[in-house]
Design an enzyme around this catalytic site. Structure first.
Site, mmCIF file in Angstrom:
data_model
loop_
_atom_site.group_PDB
_atom_site.id
_atom_site.type_symbol
_atom_site.label_atom_id
_atom_site.label_comp_id
_atom_site.label_asym_id
_atom_site.label_seq_id
_atom_site.Cartn_x
_atom_site.Cartn_y
_atom_site.Cartn_z
ATOM 1 N N HIS A 269 -10.605 -2.604 -2.195
ATOM 2 C CA HIS A 269 -9.982 -1.361 -1.478
ATOM 3 C C HIS A 269 -9.403 -0.181 -1.060
ATOM 4 O O HIS A 269 -8.866 0.238 -0.709
ATOM 5 C CB HIS A 269 -7.924 -1.571 -2.144
ATOM 6 C CG HIS A 269 -7.528 -3.481 -1.848
ATOM 7 N ND1 HIS A 269 -8.265 -4.783 -1.518
ATOM 8 C CD2 HIS A 269 -6.600 -4.310 -2.459
ATOM 9 C CE1 HIS A 269 -7.648 -5.431 -1.381
ATOM 10 N NE2 HIS A 269 -6.436 -5.595 -2.454
ATOM 11 N N HIS B 116 -0.865 -4.607 2.658
ATOM 12 C CA HIS B 116 -1.086 -5.658 1.917
ATOM 13 C C HIS B 116 0.572 -5.756 0.979
ATOM 14 O O HIS B 116 0.585 -5.720 0.120
ATOM 15 C CB HIS B 116 -2.048 -4.830 0.731
ATOM 16 C CG HIS B 116 -2.497 -5.676 -0.551
ATOM 17 N ND1 HIS B 116 -1.437 -6.394 -1.117
ATOM 18 C CD2 HIS B 116 -3.716 -5.711 -0.705
ATOM 19 C CE1 HIS B 116 -2.205 -7.325 -2.516
ATOM 20 N NE2 HIS B 116 -4.084 -6.240 -1.980
ATOM 21 N N GLU C 160 -2.747 -11.654 3.625
ATOM 22 C CA GLU C 160 -3.811 -10.348 4.260
ATOM 23 C C GLU C 160 -5.114 -10.106 5.590
ATOM 24 O O GLU C 160 -5.859 -10.972 5.134
ATOM 25 C CB GLU C 160 -4.238 -9.457 3.226
ATOM 26 C CG GLU C 160 -4.464 -9.137 1.642
ATOM 27 C CD GLU C 160 -4.338 -8.948 0.677
ATOM 28 O OE1 GLU C 160 -5.551 -8.138 0.853
ATOM 29 O OE2 GLU C 160 -4.248 -9.798 -0.535
#
Length: 351
Positions: free
Chosen positions: A105, A179, A313
């Site tokens: 991420h 997210h 996502e």
């Protein structure tokens, strides 16, 4: 239609601002400029009862200390990059290892840890919150100065849309997503195991033991990954499929979308009639059922635990730079990164 603004707290001496987007039917989307983080989405159920349907906190400190990416924008690259490195035009780039041997991420200080600049636009039919940020060359190990714009908009059809746009002055990688953890029970009254998910998807990406894509695509047919006709999320928890067991019971997988902007993703809580439809131009959605969420913190008075939220996502395939067979996530100078995802909330009609 309206937008309100207030102080949310301070982080390292900088003010974090909260915004609330409100439409004429009572739907509200609240977010902060720290990470473009969505803190609440309040929508009605079948009886008109308006409650929050995403996981979030009420203080900056909780986001800093406990958040497993609740509601934020993640990047430069969403998901994992295997061995935290990649080659681009013959040059090797090494990234921070913040997930075992892998990069997750966007790194330790990705876009979720940035206070973005924000401007507001209001019309009779839509309210917009426009976030901007410049990610400098070398940011978390990635090349290129990247100019980013993320726009949150809400209309009177109870549709919330996220639009992403970016440019770069050097070849780089970009694969953004939001997210948010959804729980349609309202104010976390139950977990999400009885939520029914429908996905227009025929294949999913196989993961290695390190949760990195192997490059193989598996058919959903006759597996707990077949959501084409709708199924309860708990089916993945009880499944004996090796891929469900690999991630701790449940899902943490990219599913490839066979349609775009055609109600390709829907989530329903039949106990109260809430329905969420997600439409996107992205090729995949990472389905994560919070199998790895710890229980060492509270979420607005509710103890955190597995299966308390489901992430959907929308993005390109994780680790795409290391899999040339996947759609590219390389952004070059002169190109414009553009993608959008919409989240439409409604209620099922009664008998």
């Amino acid at each position: 239609m309206n937008i309100t603004k207030e102080n949310f707290g301070e982080l390292n001496g900088d003010t974090v601002t909260a915004y609330r987007l409100i439409n004429d039917h009572g739907m509200q989307v609240s977010c902060i400029d720290y990470g473009c983080t969505i803190t609440e989405i309040n929508v009605p159920d079948q009886t008109g009862n308006i409650e929050n349907v995403v996981l979030g906190f009420d203080t900056v400190e909780e986001y800093k200390n406990h958040s497993p990416f609740f509601g934020c924008i993640v990047g430069r690259v969403a998901g994992r990059i295997g061995q935290a490195e990649f080659d681009l035009d013959g040059k090797n780039y090494k990234l921070l290892k913040n997930d075992g041997d892998n990069h997750l991420h966007g790194g330790l200080h990705g876009f979720d840890k940035v206070i973005w600049d924000a401007t507001v636009e209001e019309t009779a039919d839509e309210v917009k919150l426009i976030f901007t940020h410049v990610s400098p060359d070398g940011d978390e190990g990635y090349p290129g100065n990247v100019n980013l714009t993320v726009t949150y908009s809400l209309n009177n059809n109870n549709t919330f849309q996220i639009s992403y746009e970016a440019t770069t002055d050097q070849k780089t990688l970009l694969n953004l997503t939001n997210h948010s953890y959804f729980n349609l029970s309202g104010n976390l009254k139950t977990d999400i195991l009885d939520h029914e998910l429908t996905l227009k998807s025929d294949q999913f990406v196989e993961l290695s033991d390190a949760l990195i894509p192997t490059g193989h695509l598996l058919d959903v047919e006759a597996t707990a990954f077949d959501f084409r006709l709708g199924r309860k999320i708990k089916d993945g928890v009880t499944s004996e499929h090796p891929q469900n067991k690999l991630v701790g019971g449940g899902y943490d997988h990219p599913l490839l979308l066979s349609a775009n902007h055609q109600e390709e993703i829907s989530l329903i809580d039949f106990s109260n009639g809430r329905k969420l439809v997600i439409e996107t131009d992205e090729p995949a959605v990472v389905l994560y059922t919070s199998n790895m969420m710890g229980d060492n913190f509270n979420i607005r008075g509710v103890q955190a635990r597995k299966y308390l939220g489901v992430c959907l996502e929308t993005q390109h395939h994780p680790d795409a730079i290391n899999h040339p067979e996947f759609p590219t996530i390389v952004l070059a100078p002169g190109e414009v990164y553009q993608t959008k995802t919409s989240y439409s909330f409604s209620v099922l009609k009664g008998e």
